[in-house]
Design a protein around this motif. Structure first.
Motif, short mmCIF file in Angstrom:
data_model
loop_
_atom_site.label_atom_id
_atom_site.label_comp_id
_atom_site.label_asym_id
_atom_site.label_seq_id
_atom_site.Cartn_x
_atom_site.Cartn_y
_atom_site.Cartn_z
N LYS A 147 0.83 -1.20 0.00
CA LYS A 147 0.00 0.00 0.00
C LYS A 147 0.87 1.26 0.00
O LYS A 147 0.52 2.27 -0.63
N ALA A 148 2.00 1.17 0.71
CA ALA A 148 2.90 2.33 0.78
C ALA A 148 3.67 2.51 -0.52
O ALA A 148 4.34 3.53 -0.73
N MET B 1 -3.27 -1.78 -10.26
CA MET B 1 -2.24 -1.78 -9.21
C MET B 1 -2.48 -0.63 -8.24
O MET B 1 -2.78 0.49 -8.65
N SER B 2 -2.35 -0.93 -6.98
CA SER B 2 -2.62 0.09 -5.97
C SER B 2 -1.35 0.86 -5.62
O SER B 2 -0.29 0.28 -5.46
N HIS B 3 -1.47 2.15 -5.53
CA HIS B 3 -0.36 2.97 -5.08
C HIS B 3 -0.83 3.88 -3.97
O HIS B 3 -1.95 4.36 -3.98
N ALA B 4 0.07 4.12 -3.02
CA ALA B 4 -0.34 4.89 -1.85
C ALA B 4 -0.52 6.37 -2.17
O ALA B 4 -1.43 7.00 -1.68
N PRO B 9 7.12 7.37 -2.83
CA PRO B 9 6.51 6.37 -1.95
C PRO B 9 7.08 6.43 -0.54
O PRO B 9 8.26 6.67 -0.34
N THR B 10 6.19 6.25 0.41
CA THR B 10 6.62 6.17 1.81
C THR B 10 6.99 4.73 2.09
O THR B 10 6.26 3.83 1.72
N VAL B 11 8.12 4.51 2.73
CA VAL B 11 8.49 3.13 3.05
C VAL B 11 7.87 2.75 4.39
O VAL B 11 8.13 3.39 5.40
N ILE B 12 7.03 1.75 4.34
CA ILE B 12 6.47 1.23 5.59
C ILE B 12 6.97 -0.20 5.73
O ILE B 12 6.68 -1.04 4.89
N THR B 13 7.78 -0.44 6.74
CA THR B 13 8.23 -1.82 6.95
C THR B 13 7.49 -2.39 8.15
O THR B 13 7.08 -1.65 9.05
N PRO B 14 7.31 -3.69 8.14
CA PRO B 14 6.62 -4.32 9.27
C PRO B 14 7.40 -4.08 10.55
O PRO B 14 8.60 -3.80 10.52
#
Lengths: 353, 402
Positions: A147-148, B1-4, B9-14
Motif C-alpha cells: 500500500k505504501a 495496481m494500488s499505489h499509496a 513512496p513512503t516506506v512502511i516496513t513491518p
C-alpha cells in the motif's frame, strides 16, 4: 416506516452492505462498529488492493461507506460495542457502550457481521520464526508495504532478491484444531506476488503450497496471471521450518512433486496467515446465545441453502462470522441477511396487524 | 495496481521482531488429554496418577499449564543412558540428592521398547501400551510419580497415551494384561521428562553454581521426541526464543550464565532418526556430522553441544569419531543439559558425570569451565583402584562427592 431498526453489528464489508440492504428495502438500520473507523479488516489492516479485482481498498471501502453515510435510514455508531441484550425479536433491548457511557436501544432484529481475525503465526505448529526473524512477515504486513508503494526487506531496507510465500499458516492444521481452508490466502498470495513483481522486477518469487486453491475466476485472474505473466514459481510442498543463516532466512521442507527434502535460502518469507473467528464474533455468539458450529464460527440453520439464519429467531449473520469468507461471500451474505431481517420484521408486523 | 500516493513512496516496513509481542491465546480448539484421562477414570476404565506436590506449573506450546513435580518421582531410566552414557542418569540422581528431594530408583522397570518398535516393527500396539502401563502402574504401586529420563521413551509414551485414549479395544487388551499381572491400570496425569524438571529447577540450580560459565558458548540440540511428537505437551517460555521454540535445555544453559549460540539447523534431527541409527547408520553418521555438528561449528563455533535425549547425545557425540577420520570439520564435545548443570554445581566430572564415556575430547572444555580434569581423573582412578582391588564393591554417593 417501522419504528424499530435492524441492528447491524460490525462495520466491515458485510456490515456495510447489510446496512445498505436494510435501508434500500425501506427499513432503518443501526450500524455499530467498535473501532473508530468503518471498513473492517481491509481498512484496519491497510490492505492495498482487494482480491481479486485489484481495486484500491480505500476507494472501494469509501464507496461502500458513502452509500450509507448520508442515508437517513442508517444510524452509524463507531467506537461503540454491544454489551448486553434483553428480550427477543422483534423487541430486543440492546445496550451500547461508547466513550460517553451506555445507552439502550430497541431493535427488531440483528445482523451479526463481526468477521474474522488473522491467525497469529506464533501459534503455528510449524516453526516459522515470525517472532524471531525480521524478514519473516505476514500477508497483512506485506499489504501495508504494498500500500505504501515500496517493497523492501525489513532487516535491511533493501529490495529482496528472493521472496517466498508459505500457504496454510494456521489453516488446514488439525494439530491446532483449525480444520478449515481460509479460502482467500492462495488468491491473496498470488495477487501479492504479482504486485511484488511490479516493485521488484528481478526478484525470484516462490509460493509453497499444500493444494493451490484459486476458486472460480481466481484461477484465471490471479493464479495463471501470477504464473505466466509474473513468473511466480509455485512449489507443491509444505515448509516446516524457517531459520536464519547469515543474512538469509532458510526455508526448509519437502518438495512433494520431486519427493525430496528442500532447503532454500530466501531474503524474505511471507506467511499466508488464515482466518479465525474474531473476538467480536466470539463475544456476540455468547451475548445472543448463538451456538457455534464445530469449527468455532457462528452456526446457521440451513447449511448451504441458508447461510445467514441462526437458531435465534430474528438474529442473522453475514460474512466471516459464519466461517471463512472472501469479499464476494461476505457481500452476498450481507444482502441475504438484510432481506431475511427485513422479511422477519415484515412478518412480525403482519402478525400483529 | 494500488499505489499509496502520487508523490515519492513512503516506506512502511513491518514491525521489527523486538516489537512483535507474542501472546498465547490459551488452549487451542482441540482435545485435552488430561480431561480425557479424567473422563476415562470417571468411567472406571483406569486410574489417573496425580502429580504430587510440590510441583511447578509451566506453560506449554499453546498455553496449557503443565505440572512438573519436584520430588516423589519414580525414575524411569534409559537403556541407552545406563548402557553407554552412565553419567547421564547419575547426574540426574546427584542433583536430586543435592536438593534433598525424595525419589525412587526402581529395580523392576522395563525398557519402553520404543527402539524395537521404531527399528524392527516387531512389536504391536497392545504390547507397547501394556509395557507403558505396567511401568506406570508399578510407579503407582510404589507410591511415586513416573519421571522419564529418556526422550525416546517420553515421546513414545505420549503417542501411546494418545492411542490408549482413542482406542477402546486397545484399553481392553491392556486391561486384560494388567489383570493377569494383578496390577492396576494406572496412567499419569502428565508425562514428565527430566529436562522439564531441570528447566523448572534452573534458577535454584543457578543459585548454587560454583563455576563461572560466562565464557562458555553452547549450541543446543532439541530432541524431536520432545518437541515434535505431541508438540502441545512441550514447555515454551515467552522470554526464550520469544516463545517460538521449546525452552528446555536453552533455559538451563542461560540460567547458568553460558552463552547460547544459534545455528540454522537447530530444528533438524540429530541424525538418529528414530530408526536410521539402527537400520541406516551411515546416513545417521553423515547427517549428525554434516547437518548438525559442522553447521554448528561454522555458524556458532560453540565450546559444547547440549542435548536432552539419549539418542541425540549418542548420535551427535559418537558420530564425530568416524567422521573425523574423513577429515570433516568436527570436534565439539557433547553432553546432556543435566550433566552440564551438575558440573556447574560442582559434581565430579568423572565420578558423577562420567565424562570419560564421551567420544569427543572434552578436556579443553573442562579447562575453560575452570575444572582441573587431571586432578579429577587421578581421584577417579584412585576410586577405581579400590574397586579393582576388592577393597570396595562399588562407589558410594559419599565417595563420589569426596
Amino acid at each position: 416506516m417501522p419504528n424499530l431498526p435492524v441492528l447491524v453489528i460490525g462495520g466491515g464489508p458485510a456490515g456495510l452492505e447489510a446496512a445498505r440492504g436494510v435501508a434500500d428495502l425501506g427499513y432503518k438500520a443501526v450500524l455499530v462498529e467498535k473501532e473508530s473507523v468503518l471498513g473492517g479488516r481491509p481498512i484496519l489492516e491497510s490492505y492495498a488492493a482487494l482480491t481479486p479485482d485489484m481495486r484500491n481498498t480505500e476507494e472501494a471501502m469509501n464507496e461502500m461507506i458513502g452509500r450509507i453515510s448520508n442515508n437517513e435510514a442508517v444510524d452509524i455508531r463507531t467506537g461503540a460495542t454491544v454489551t448486553a441484550v434483553e428480550g427477543e425479536a422483534p423487541n430486543f433491548k440492546v445496550t451500547l457502550q461508547n466513550g460517553s457511557g451506555a445507552e439502550t436501544l430497541d431493535v427488531s432484529s440483528v445482523i451479526v457481521s463481526t468477521g474474522f481475525q488473522h491467525f497469529d503465526p506464533g501459534r503455528e505448529t510449524q516453526m516459522y520464526g515470525y517472532y524471531e526473524f525480521d524478514d519473516v512477515i505476514t500477508l497483512t504486513d506485506a499489504e501495508k508495504m504494498l500500500k505504501a508503494g515500496k517493497f523492501v526487506r525489513p532487516s535491511t531496507g533493501e529490495a529482496p532478491k528472493r521472496v517466498a510465500f508459505i500457504q496454510c499458516v494456521g489453516s488446514r492444521d488439525r494439530q491446532i484444531g483449525n480444520k478449515w481452508c481460509s479460502k482467500v490466502c492462495c488468491g491473496i498470495a498470488s495477487k501479492q506476488a504479482s504486485e511484488i513483481r511490479h516493485f521488484v522486477p528481478d526478484a525470484k518469487l516462490f509460493i509453497f503450497y499444500i493444494d493451490l486453491r484459486a476458486y472460480g475466476f481466481w484461477e484465471d485472474e490471479l493464479y495463471w496471471k501470477a504464473q505466466e505473466e509474473n513468473k511466480v514459481n509455485y512449489i507443491r510442498g509444505i515448509v516446516t521450518e524457517i531459520n536464519k543463516r547469515g543474512e538469509s532466512v532458510v526455508v526448509k521442507g519437502e518438495d512433494t512433486t520431486m519427493g525430496r527434502p528442500m532447503e532454500i535460502p530466501m531474503d524474505m518469507v511471507i506467511l499466508s496467515v488464515g482466518m479465525e473467528p474474531s473476538e467480536g464474533t466470539k463475544d456476540m455468539s455468547k451475548l445472543f446465545n448463538l451456538p457455534l458450529e464445530s469449527h468455532g464460527y457462528i452456526a446457521t440453520t440451513g447449511g448451504a441453502l441458508n447461510t445467514v439464519e441462526t437458531t435465534v429467531p430474528g438474529v442473522f449473520i453475514a460474512g466471516a462470522a459464519g466461517g471463512p469468507a472472501d469479499l464476494e461471500d461476505s457481500v452476498s451474505m450481507a444482502g441475504a441477511a438484510a432481506s431475511r431481517a427485513c422479511a422477519f420484521i415484515r412478518k412480525s408486523e403482519m402478525a400483529v396487524a | 495496481m494500488s499505489h499509496a500516493s502520487n508523490g515519492a513512496p513512503t516506506v512502511i516496513t513491518p514491525p521489527k521482531v523486538a516489537e512483535r509481542i507474542f501472546k498465547r491465546q490459551g488452549n487451542p480448539e482441540k482435545e485435552d488429554y488430561r480431561e480425557q484421562l479424567f473422563e476415562l477414570e470417571a468411567k472406571g476404565e483406569l486410574e489417573v496418577i496425580r502429580v504430587p506436590e510440590p510441583y511447578v506449573e509451566v506453560e506449554t506450546k499453546f498455553g496449557r499449564k503443565k505440572k512438573i513435580p519436584l520430588e516423589h518421582t519414580w525414575h524411569h531410566k534409559s537403556c541407552g543412558q545406563c548402557g553407554h552414557i552412565p553419567g547421564y542418569p547419575t547426574s540426574i540422581f546427584w542433583l536430586h540428592r543435592q536438593f534433598g528431594f525424595d525419589y525412587f530408583d526402581p529395580k523392576d522397570q522395563t525398557s519402553c521398547t520404543a527402539w524395537n518398535y521404531y527399528a524392527s516393527s516387531t512389536s504391536n500396539p497392545p504390547a507397547q501400551a501394556s509395557i507403558a502401563v505396567r511401568n506406570f502402574s508399578q510407579a503407582h504401586v510404589d507410591g511415586y510419580f513416573p519421571f522419564i529420563h529418556c526422550g525416546t521413551s517420553y515421546g513414545h509414551y505420549k503417542e501411546t497415551r494418545d492411542q490408549i485414549i482413542h482406542f477402546p479395544k486397545l484399553r481392553e487388551q491392556v486391561r486384560r494384561i494388567m489383570d493377569r499381572l494383578n496390577m492396576p491400570f494406572a496412567f499419569p496425569e502428565e508425562i514428565v521428562h527430566y529436562s522439564e524438571w531441570l528447566h523448572v529447577m534452573r534458577d535454584r540450580i543457578a543459585e548454587r553454581k560454583v563455576l563461572d560459565l560466562s565464557n562458555v558458548t553452547v549450541s543446543v540440540h532439541p530432541a524431536c521426541h520432545y518437541h515434535k511428537l505431541i508438540p502441545e505437551d512441550a514447555i515454551y517460555n515467552d522470554d526464550i526464543y520469544n516463545g517460538q521454540r521449546t525452552s528446555v535445555v536453552t533455559g538451563i544453559a542461560q540460567a547458568l550464565g553460558a552463552k547460547v549460540a544459534d545455528y540454522s539447523n537447530w530444528h533438524d534431527c540429530c541424525g538418529f532418526g528414530f530408526s536410521h541409527i539402527l537400520v541406516n547408520r551411515d546416513f545417521s553418521r553423515s547427517f549428525a556430522a554434516i547437518r548438525k555438528i559442522e553447521r554448528m561449528k561454522e555458524e556458532a563455533n560453540p565450546d559444547l553441544v547440549l542435548a536432552h535425549d539419549t539418542g541425540c547425545l549418542t548420535t551427535l557425540d559418537k558420530s564425530q569419531f568416524a567422521t573425523r577420520a574423513h577429515n570433516r570439520k568436527v570436534g565439539i564435545p557433547v553432553m546432556s543439559d543435566v550433566q552440564f548443570a551438575a558440573l556447574a554445581m560442582g559434581a565430579h566430572p568423572y565420578k558423577v558425570c562420567q565424562l570419560h564415556w564421551h567420544g569427543v575430547d572434552n578436556k579443553p572444555l573442562l579447562e575453560k569451565m575452570g575444572i582441573d580434569h587431571e586432578k579429577a581423573w587421578a581421584e577417579f582412578e584412585e576410586q577405581a583402584e579400590k574397586i579393582k582391588s576388592g577393597e570396595t564393591q562399588f562407589m558410594t554417593w559419599e565417595e563420589a562427592d569426596a
